[in-house]
Design an enzyme around this catalytic site. Structure first.
Site, PDB file in Angstrom:
ATOM      1  N   GLY A 301       0.783  -1.232   0.000  1.00  0.00           N
ATOM      2  CA  GLY A 301       0.000   0.000   0.000  1.00  0.00           C
ATOM      3  C   GLY A 301       0.809   1.273   0.000  1.00  0.00           C
ATOM      4  N   GLU A 343       4.103  -6.765   0.680  1.00  0.00           N
ATOM      5  CA  GLU A 343       3.388  -6.998  -0.574  1.00  0.00           C
ATOM      6  C   GLU A 343       3.293  -5.731  -1.425  1.00  0.00           C
ATOM      7  OE1 GLU A 343      -0.372  -8.413   0.771  1.00  0.00           O
ATOM      8  OE2 GLU A 343       0.393 -10.345   1.443  1.00  0.00           O
ATOM      9  N   PRO A 344       4.411  -5.174  -1.902  1.00  0.00           N
ATOM     10  CA  PRO A 344       4.316  -4.008  -2.787  1.00  0.00           C
ATOM     11  C   PRO A 344       3.785  -4.407  -4.157  1.00  0.00           C
ATOM     12  CG  PRO A 344       6.580  -4.768  -2.672  1.00  0.00           C
ATOM     13  CD  PRO A 344       5.796  -5.605  -1.695  1.00  0.00           C
ATOM     14  N   GLY A 345       2.910  -3.592  -4.700  1.00  0.00           N
ATOM     15  CA  GLY A 345       2.396  -3.824  -6.052  1.00  0.00           C
ATOM     16  C   GLY A 345       2.467  -2.546  -6.847  1.00  0.00           C
ATOM     17  N   TYR A 391     -11.865   6.792  -7.613  1.00  0.00           N
ATOM     18  CA  TYR A 391     -11.181   7.249  -6.403  1.00  0.00           C
ATOM     19  C   TYR A 391     -10.834   8.739  -6.420  1.00  0.00           C
ATOM     20  CZ  TYR A 391     -10.190   2.196  -6.463  1.00  0.00           C
ATOM     21  OH  TYR A 391     -10.293   0.835  -6.551  1.00  0.00           O
ATOM     22  N   CYS A 418     -19.375   7.816 -22.872  1.00  0.00           N
ATOM     23  CA  CYS A 418     -20.601   8.596 -22.752  1.00  0.00           C
ATOM     24  C   CYS A 418     -20.915   8.876 -21.281  1.00  0.00           C
ATOM     25  CB  CYS A 418     -21.746   7.843 -23.421  1.00  0.00           C
ATOM     26  SG  CYS A 418     -23.195   8.852 -23.704  1.00  0.00           S
TER      27      CYS A 418
END
Length: 496
Positions: A301, A343-345, A391, A418
């Site tokens: 995160g 857990e870096p993504g 977001y 649209c």
């Protein structure tokens, strides 16, 4: 002459004088400009990439992806040495292709998956099953069986119900399931509410707080935090029940604990508070059951720079801060330091990616008397990047296909879907000369753009191209209308 700030622009947005103004922290490390002012990615001019692969186009720098993966592995190994070892799991939900999985594995990372589909992709990439973890708050029996049969290194159990199901399925298969328990430490991360995952009122994990506890027990600091440190607040909580159950269930080996507080977080406080709370819980488990659980996963995160206003921490700073917290908390609780995993993504894939668009319609819209905003429409939009509408995410952009000095206008880059909310970049200064056919580049799109992409309005999803050392390769082919129609049972090939 210096361009004055536009009254409608956010305070952090700096007016530009040239299209060559390149915020290097937003782009892959191998991005640059030619002598003529054209943006290059991995040594390749964007006009060449667009001509060969079309636009919209996701471009991912293999060298930058690998560099960031390696930086996390090396920084955490050094920060926690010699007391313990660290496993870095690349969070595949951010961006997952067989190539990306191999890049991560070749740099010494494991792969974190969040569904049976992601698990299948990691296996198809040739990743050793023991180096794969399976997440998910509502795993199907088929997904759990797939994980157990292939021999994944860990299954992260998200609820007591799921823990029993894992036990039953593992026993039926005659195997032992390696399980981590995902806990909710009650930390309110400073990020968008839809990507904050460690507060109580959301779907993930097992709470550390007993059902009868007062809300004050969720507040950082003071007596509540001290109680968490010594385990007094945990007994009777869902997390406590899950540990007691897991230690006695057949077919289950409880490896340790897991938490993830959210995504796109810059401040260290939330990560450090979560680590302290989980270590206090580990100590309470030891005191009650005489067992020191061997592993602690502190999730991912960590934020990246999407605009010039963002100031992310680097892997070394992140690792040193967390290592200091973990070592101190373990010492205070009389615990050996467990094996750590992270857990870096986004922090690996995000800055490695750039999306190329071709500009179309431009128009000046009067927002209020005397104030206009330029709208620049491109050939993609929320179908290839839904994060702004989901977001309120901010991005930046540059004119990429040529150099342009002089007057710049406050602009809003919008898509062709649209929807009035179909915004790619909310605020950016672009040359007033930008027009039809120009290529625009939006950096920091390597994470959660391809993964979240859709066919809304029946638009085809872009290709994904990897670049490195002046060469490109297609990682994901561009969709065509025919490939979309092939799923429609009323369509006969060739009927159009």
């Amino acid at each position: 002459m210096t361009t004055p700030p536009h009254p409608l622009a956010p305070a952090w947005l700096t007016p530009r004088e040239s299209s060559e103004d390149l915020e290097q922290k937003l782009f892959p490390s191998d991005a640059g400009r030619t002598a003529e002012g054209e943006l290059t990615l991995g040594g390749i001019p964007v006009s060449q990439l667009a001509a060969e692969h079309g636009t919209p186009l996701y471009v991912v720098s293999e060298a930058d992806f690998r560099r960031r993966a390696r930086a996390f592995r090396e920084a955490f190994a050094e920060a926690f040495a010699p007391e313990t070892e660290v496993d870095v799991f690349y969070a595949g939900k951010a961006f997952l292709t067989t190539h990306a999985a191999r890049w991560a594995a070749e740099e010494g990372l494991n792969i974190d998956t969040a569904s049976g589909g992601e698990l299948s992709l990691a296996l198809a990439a040739g990743i050793e099953p023991r180096r794969i973890g399976l997440h998910g708050n509502n795993k199907s029996d088929a997904e759990i069986v797939q994980a157990l049969r292939t021999g994944v290194g860990r299954v992260i159990a998200d609820s007591l119900d799921e823990l029993f199901r894992i036990s039953d399925l593992a026993t039926g298969l005659g195997v032992t399931a390696p399980v981590m328990l995902r806990l909710t430490p009650g930390v309110h991360a400073s990020t968008h509410e839809h990507i904050a995952t460690a507060h109580e009122d959301q779907k993930f994990g097992l709470s550390l707080t007993p059902a009868a506890a007062e809300d004050s027990a969720l507040t950082a600091g003071g007596a509540a935090d001290a109680a968490v440190q010594n385990g007094g607040e945990h007994r009777g909580s869902p997390a406590w029940s899950a540990v007691q159950t897991a230690l006695n269930l057949s077919g289950v080996e409880l490896l340790g604990l897991h938490c993830h507080i959210g995504s796109q977080i810059f401040e260290p406080d939330g990560f450090e508070l979560a680590a302290r709370r989980l270590i206090g819980f580990l100590a309470a488990v030891r005191d009650a059951h005489g067992v020191e659980l061997a592993e602690l996963d502190l999730g991912g995160g960590h934020g990246i720079a999407y605009t010039e206003a963002d100031t992310p921490r680097g892997p070394q700073e992140i690792a040193e801060a967390l290592a200091g917290t973990v070592k101190t908390a373990c010492l205070e609780n009389g615990l050996d330091i467990p094996r750590i995993s992270i857990e870096p993504g986004r922090a690996i894939a995000g800055p490695a990616g750039v999306t190329l668009y071709t500009a179309g319609v431009t128009k000046d819209v009067v927002v209020e008397e005397g104030l206009t905003r330029r709208y620049v429409a491109v050939d993609g939009g929320m179908g290839d990047n839904p994060r702004p509408v989901l977001y309120d995410a901010d991005y930046s952009a540059v004119l990429a296909s040529r150099s342009q000095e002089g007057e710049h206008a406050l602009s809003r880059i919008v898509g062709k879907h649209c929807e009035s909310g179909d915004i790619v970049v909310r605020n950016v200064y672009l040359p007033t000369a930008v027009g039809r056919g120009d290529i625009l580049a939006v950096p920091a799109t390597g994470a959660y753009c391809h993964s979240l992409s859709s066919n809304y309005n029946y638009l085809t999803r872009p290709a994904v191209v990897g670049v490195t050392g002046g060469e490109s390769q297609v990682l994901i082919r561009r969709e065509t209308v025919d490939t979309m129609l092939a799923r429609d049972t009323g369509y006969a090939a060739g009927s159009r």
